[in-house]
Enzyme design. Structure first.
Site, PDB file in Angstrom:
ATOM      1  N   ASP A   1       0.880  -1.212   0.011  1.00  0.00           N
ATOM      2  CA  ASP A   1       0.034  -0.139  -0.128  1.00  0.00           C
ATOM      3  C   ASP A   1       0.896   1.160  -0.109  1.00  0.00           C
ATOM      4  O   ASP A   1       2.048   1.134   0.169  1.00  0.00           O
ATOM      5  CB  ASP A   1      -0.857   0.051   1.237  1.00  0.00           C
TER       6      ASP A   1
ATOM      7  N   ASP B   1       0.941   3.710   2.419  1.00  0.00           N
ATOM      8  CA  ASP B   1       0.867   4.216   3.900  1.00  0.00           C
ATOM      9  C   ASP B   1      -0.325   5.347   3.588  1.00  0.00           C
ATOM     10  O   ASP B   1      -1.001   5.158   2.844  1.00  0.00           O
ATOM     11  CB  ASP B   1       2.225   4.668   4.303  1.00  0.00           C
TER      12      ASP B   1
END
Ligand SMILES: [Zn+2]
Length: 293
Positions: free
Chosen positions: A210, A212
């Site tokens: 991802d 973050d």
């Protein structure tokens, strides 16, 4: 000492592969620092004797703070491993590191604070070098293995290791980027420090799942957008790490090592080993025995 060549630390998915494909055997191991996260699975895989430890235990019951890092590294050392390949999920702090790609990290910023980060906490003082926390030879071989595969793999990257278990605030995420962090995770430390103290080569394949929370999600994201993104990419990233580790085992050539990991304690022990208390010697003997004259 056992006949294991390489230790592997990672998610439980890899353990399943070793059990099913390689006929691996879970092996009970005890250490002066307690039991590892789970019985290491020992197998011959791609022609190598490997021992695998699921870092978070069977059923993922250890959070990042409570992982028995010392027991895990010590157990792999006891089994004979000279090298450890670790993998772990991370968030990406850089636009050009896309979820699902791999990062063979070369630096760490350690922000952990509640973990036992040394084997040498009482009875003697040891100061290993850690300027380059990952083994350059293992890194080289991992990057070479990646080049033989159709996987986007980043050669180098700074891993910010946070305590967790919560993910970052947005302000922290921006701070980590300003510090030069490329990925953020919760487990590289103290694993890398302990591997160096145990004179093991150690390298880490970070699996960005991802971006973050620094990177805005497009549109009107659901409140759990980050968690959905992580869970959605975790399996893909884990499969790619598995492919890379398998290829690494095919090309790994320990005789071409040029690193100093295997003698990291040579000048690092500042205590008089001949005056070591018997209890300390019994506890740490296998790490320092060869330096006792
Ligand atoms: Zn090394």
């Amino acid at each position: 000492m056992g006949d294991v060549e390489i230790g592997i630390i990672g998610g439980t998915g890899l353990g399943d592969i070793l059990l099913k494909e390689a006929g691996g055997t879970p092996t009970e191991v005890d250490t002066p620092f307690g039991r590892p996260s789970c019985p290491p699975i020992i197998a011959t895989w791609e022609g190598r004797r490997v021992a695998f430890v699921a870092r978070h235990g069977a059923g993922h019951t250890f959070n990042p703070t409570n992982v028995p890092y010392r027991a895990n590294i010590y157990a792999l050392k006891q089994l004979g491993a000279a090298a450890v390949i670790a993998s772990g999920a991370t968030g990406s702090l850089r636009e050009n590191i896309h979820p699902g790609e791999l990062v063979v990290c070369d630096q760490v910023i350690d922000r952990t604070s509640r973990r036992s980060s040394t084997f040498f906490d009482e009875g003697l003082a040891v100061h290993v070098e850690l300027a380059d926390p990952f083994c350059p030879t293992l890194r080289r071989d991992l990057v070479a293995a990646a080049a033989q595969l159709d996987l986007t793999t980043h050669d180098g990257g700074t891993y910010v290791c946070m305590e967790g278990p919560q993910f970052s605030t947005r302000a922290e995420s921006h701070l980590h980027r300003a510090w030069g962090g490329d990925v953020i995770g919760m487990t590289a430390m103290p694993e890398a420090k302990l591997a160096r103290e145990a004179e093991l080569c150690y390298a880490l394949v970070a699996l960005p799942t991802d971006y973050d929370c620094w990177r805005p999600h497009p549109g009107d994201p659901p409140h759990d957008a980050l968690l959905r993104e992580i869970l959605g990419n975790l399996k893909l990233a884990s499969q790619r790490a598995l492919t890379l580790i398998r290829q690494f085992l095919r090309v790994y050539n320990p005789s071409s090592r040029t690193c100093g990991c295997g003698s990291a304690l040579k000048l690092a022990i500042w205590s008089d080993l001949n005056g070591l208390a018997p209890a300390v010697r019994q506890r740490l003997g296998s790490l320092v025995e060869r330096y006792i004259s």
